[in-house]
Structures are given as structure tokens and as C-alpha cells.
Design a protein around this motif. Structure first.
Motif, short mmCIF file in Angstrom:
data_model
loop_
_atom_site.label_atom_id
_atom_site.label_comp_id
_atom_site.label_asym_id
_atom_site.label_seq_id
_atom_site.Cartn_x
_atom_site.Cartn_y
_atom_site.Cartn_z
N PRO A 36 0.75 -0.85 -0.06
CA PRO A 36 -0.23 0.55 -0.15
C PRO A 36 0.97 1.24 -0.17
O PRO A 36 0.89 2.05 -0.44
CB PRO A 36 -0.90 -0.18 1.45
CG PRO A 36 -0.89 -1.25 1.36
CD PRO A 36 0.52 -2.27 0.74
N TRP A 67 -3.07 5.13 -1.98
CA TRP A 67 -3.07 3.46 -0.94
C TRP A 67 -4.13 2.46 -1.12
O TRP A 67 -3.95 0.98 -0.64
CB TRP A 67 -2.60 4.45 0.05
CG TRP A 67 -2.81 3.60 2.17
CD1 TRP A 67 -3.24 3.05 2.00
CD2 TRP A 67 -1.80 3.67 2.27
NE1 TRP A 67 -3.35 2.04 3.06
CE2 TRP A 67 -1.41 3.09 3.17
CE3 TRP A 67 -0.36 4.83 1.95
CZ2 TRP A 67 -0.97 2.87 4.58
CZ3 TRP A 67 0.31 3.89 3.54
CH2 TRP A 67 0.00 3.12 4.53
N HIS A 68 -4.97 2.99 -1.05
CA HIS A 68 -6.85 1.99 -0.41
C HIS A 68 -7.30 1.27 -1.64
O HIS A 68 -7.38 0.18 -1.41
CB HIS A 68 -7.33 2.69 -0.58
CG HIS A 68 -8.02 3.82 1.52
ND1 HIS A 68 -8.50 3.68 1.98
CD2 HIS A 68 -7.45 5.17 0.52
CE1 HIS A 68 -8.02 4.60 2.97
NE2 HIS A 68 -7.68 5.92 2.48
N GLN A 120 -4.40 -1.62 -0.77
CA GLN A 120 -4.76 -1.72 0.22
C GLN A 120 -5.96 -3.42 -0.31
O GLN A 120 -6.17 -4.01 0.47
CB GLN A 120 -5.10 -1.00 1.25
CG GLN A 120 -5.83 -1.59 2.71
CD GLN A 120 -4.80 -2.01 3.38
OE1 GLN A 120 -3.35 -1.68 3.83
NE2 GLN A 120 -5.06 -3.23 4.24
N TYR A 121 -6.92 -2.15 -0.75
CA TYR A 121 -8.05 -3.83 -1.35
C TYR A 121 -7.55 -4.56 -2.14
O TYR A 121 -7.51 -5.96 -2.13
CB TYR A 121 -9.08 -2.94 -2.21
CG TYR A 121 -9.54 -4.42 -2.38
CD1 TYR A 121 -10.66 -4.57 -2.68
CD2 TYR A 121 -9.80 -4.30 -4.39
CE1 TYR A 121 -11.66 -5.71 -3.20
CE2 TYR A 121 -9.90 -5.12 -5.34
CZ TYR A 121 -11.25 -5.73 -4.99
OH TYR A 121 -11.37 -7.39 -5.20
#
Length: 293
Positions: free
Chosen positions: A234, A244-245, A248-249
Motif C-alpha cells: 500500500p 493507497w486504498h 490495500q484492497y
């Protein structure tokens, strides 16, 4: 007397409206509580929401997708994809559906593999690159132009691009000789529907092949892999892609995907025979295969 009747009728009307409103409210409540949920990474979301969330993720990362693949895997994803195509063993005259093919990595390897094979009968091969995300396809088409892999530049092969949902394909039955999906099936809401559609569009004798992140059998190595995945990827996504998100997913979605044996059973349940899998890099990724007879 007339006033009494009016009051009685008014009371009945009010009771009827109250009953109708109660029924509507109850129905709305039932709809809300009975809608199925699924996972989006580690989040629980309504099934109706997941597809849009996944689409948004890949819209965000489309332009940096190939760069991040190189960075996250230290370039090893190229080796995995080369092995994947070697296991497919393309032959002239094949009709391939490359699902979730977005930026074209698998399709380009397929075309280049065929270009190295003798073709004395001048058989025409074809690949349909399909993805639910048009932005990913746009990146792939531009890459194809840069690599000289457009319809106009190819000999004895053709390529087209189709935006489509893997769970409800717009293609006729028994249309393709091979179906590939690389690093895409874990993002689908109903994996069983994806497999069923793959089976439907394949010709008898056709082959299903899937390249997907998987699970390591060694606990110590899995722990190290988890640390790298959650602590490094991330922040790397933020640094290189400003996302980032989204990454992350992507890391979380790997952990939610079935283990190798479970996925093999799902492939068999869809009707495929001779299902098998091969672990690469200790199980970081796996190649799954099955045939339609």
C-alpha cells in the motif's frame, strides 16, 4: 346520520392507508435485510455495490497498473505470465478469450508465441481481449499500437477488444477454444457464475486456464509474505500511483480468495474435467486448468 356515515367512511379510509403504509415499510425492510452481502477486501458490502467498487479501483490504477505490477513483484509477474502461456501452448487456428485481459499482457504473449510457431497451413488465430473496465482496455489498445499488434499489423492473427462482465458474457455458446483469466477472477462477485460462463462459451475440448494469487503452504513464508503485502505494497501504491486504498484492497482480496484445493473443486463443480493446479513461487500464485468435454 349522514355525519356518522361520513366519519365511519373517513375512519375506514385512514385505516386502509395506515395498513398500506405498514405493508410498504415492511416490504422495504425485508428488501434491505435480505439482500446478499459479499466481501470487498476485508469489508462486507452489498453484492449490488461490489462491482462498482471494483470498477472504481481499476479506473484509479489503470494508467499505473503495469508499473505497479513490476514494482510489487520485482518483475516476477512477467515470468509467471510467460509460464502461463507455455502451459497453454497456443496453436495456430485457436480462438482465445482473454477475460480480465485489460492491458493485454496475456494476449500479447499469446500472439508473440504464435508468431514464433511454423504455420504451413496459414491458419488464422484470434484473441478477444475482454474486461469489465473500459479504462483498462484503453490502456491495452494503446500498448497494442505501440507494439505493432493491431489488426492491421498482424499476419495470420486478429485481435479485438470487448468491454464485458465475466459473469454474463455477450458471446455465443461454444465459441472459443481457450479461455484465460489472469489476476482477475478474485475481483468478481460470483466466482461460480464466472466459471459457468467460461464453460458455456468454450467449445467441447476447450480449455479453461486461470492465473491467480494464491496461498503459501509454509506458515513462516506466508507470514513474511503477509508482512510484505500489508506493510510495503500500500505505501508503494501511494508513492508510485498515488493510490493507497486501491492497493490495500488488492492485497486484502488475495487473502479472501479460496485456497488452491477449494478453487479446484469449484472448477470441477462448473463442469470442467481433468482439473489441476500448479503452484509458482511457493504458491504466491497458482495456475489452474480444466477442460470442457
Amino acid at each position: 346520520m349522514q355525519n356518522t356515515r361520513k366519519l365511519t367512511n373517513l375512519a375506514r379510509l385512514m385505516l386502509k392507508r395506515t395498513a398500506t403504509m405498514a405493508t410498504t415499510t415492511a416490504n422495504q425492510g425485508t428488501t434491505t435485510t435480505t439482500e446478499q452481502t459479499t466481501h470487498f477486501g476485508y469489508q462486507t458490502v452489498k453484492e449490488s455495490e461490489k462491482q462498482q467498487k471494483v470498477r472504481e479501483v481499476f479506473e484509479q490504477v489503470a494508467q499505473s497498473y503495469d508499473l505497479m505490477n513490476d514494482a510489487m513483484s520485482m518483475g516476477i509477474h512477467r515470468v509467471w505470465k510467460d509460464i502461463f502461456i507455455e502451459r497453454l501452448g497456443p496453436q495456430h487456428g485457436m480462438r482465445l478469450l482473454d477475460m480480465a485481459g485489460g492491458t493485454g499482457d496475456i494476449s500479447f504473449r499469446y500472439l508473440k508465441y504464435l508468431a514464433k510457431q511454423a504455420n504451413p497451413q496459414q491458419r488464422i488465430s484470434h484473441v478477444t481481449v475482454s474486461d469489465i473496465n473500459q479504462q483498462m482496455l484503453n490502456v491495452g489498445e494503446e500498448r497494442a499500437r505501440q507494439l505493432g499488434l493491431t489488426v492491421e499489423q498482424l499476419s495470420n492473427a486478429s485481435i479485438d477488444w470487448q468491454c464485458a462482465d465475466a459473469e454474463k458474457l455477450p458471446f455465443p455458446d461454444n465459441n472459443f477454444t481457450a479461455y484465460t483469466i489472469a489476476f482477475g477472477i478474485r475481483n468478481c462477485t460470483h466466482v461460480d457464475k464466472v466459471l459457468s460462463e467460461a464453460y458455456r462459451v468454450l467449445q467441447p475440448g476447450g480449455r479453461f486456464m486461470c492465473l491467480e494469487f494464491s496461498h503459501l503452504n509454509n506458515e513462516a513464508m506466508q507470514w513474511l509474505y503477509d508482512q510484505y503485502s500489508f506493510q510495503v505494497i500500500p505505501p508503494m501504491g501511494q508513492l508510485l500511483a498515488g493510490q493507497w486504498h486501491a492497493y490495500q484492497y488488492l492485497v486484502e482480496s488475495i487473502r479472501r480468495f479460496p485456497r488452491q484445493d477449494q478453487f479446484k473443486s469449484m472448477i470441477e463443480d462448473a463442469g470442467f474435467v481433468h482439473a489441476s493446479y500448479e503452484n509458482l513461487t511457493f504458491g504466491v500464485v497458482s495456475i489452474h486448468s480444466g477442460f470442457k468435454l
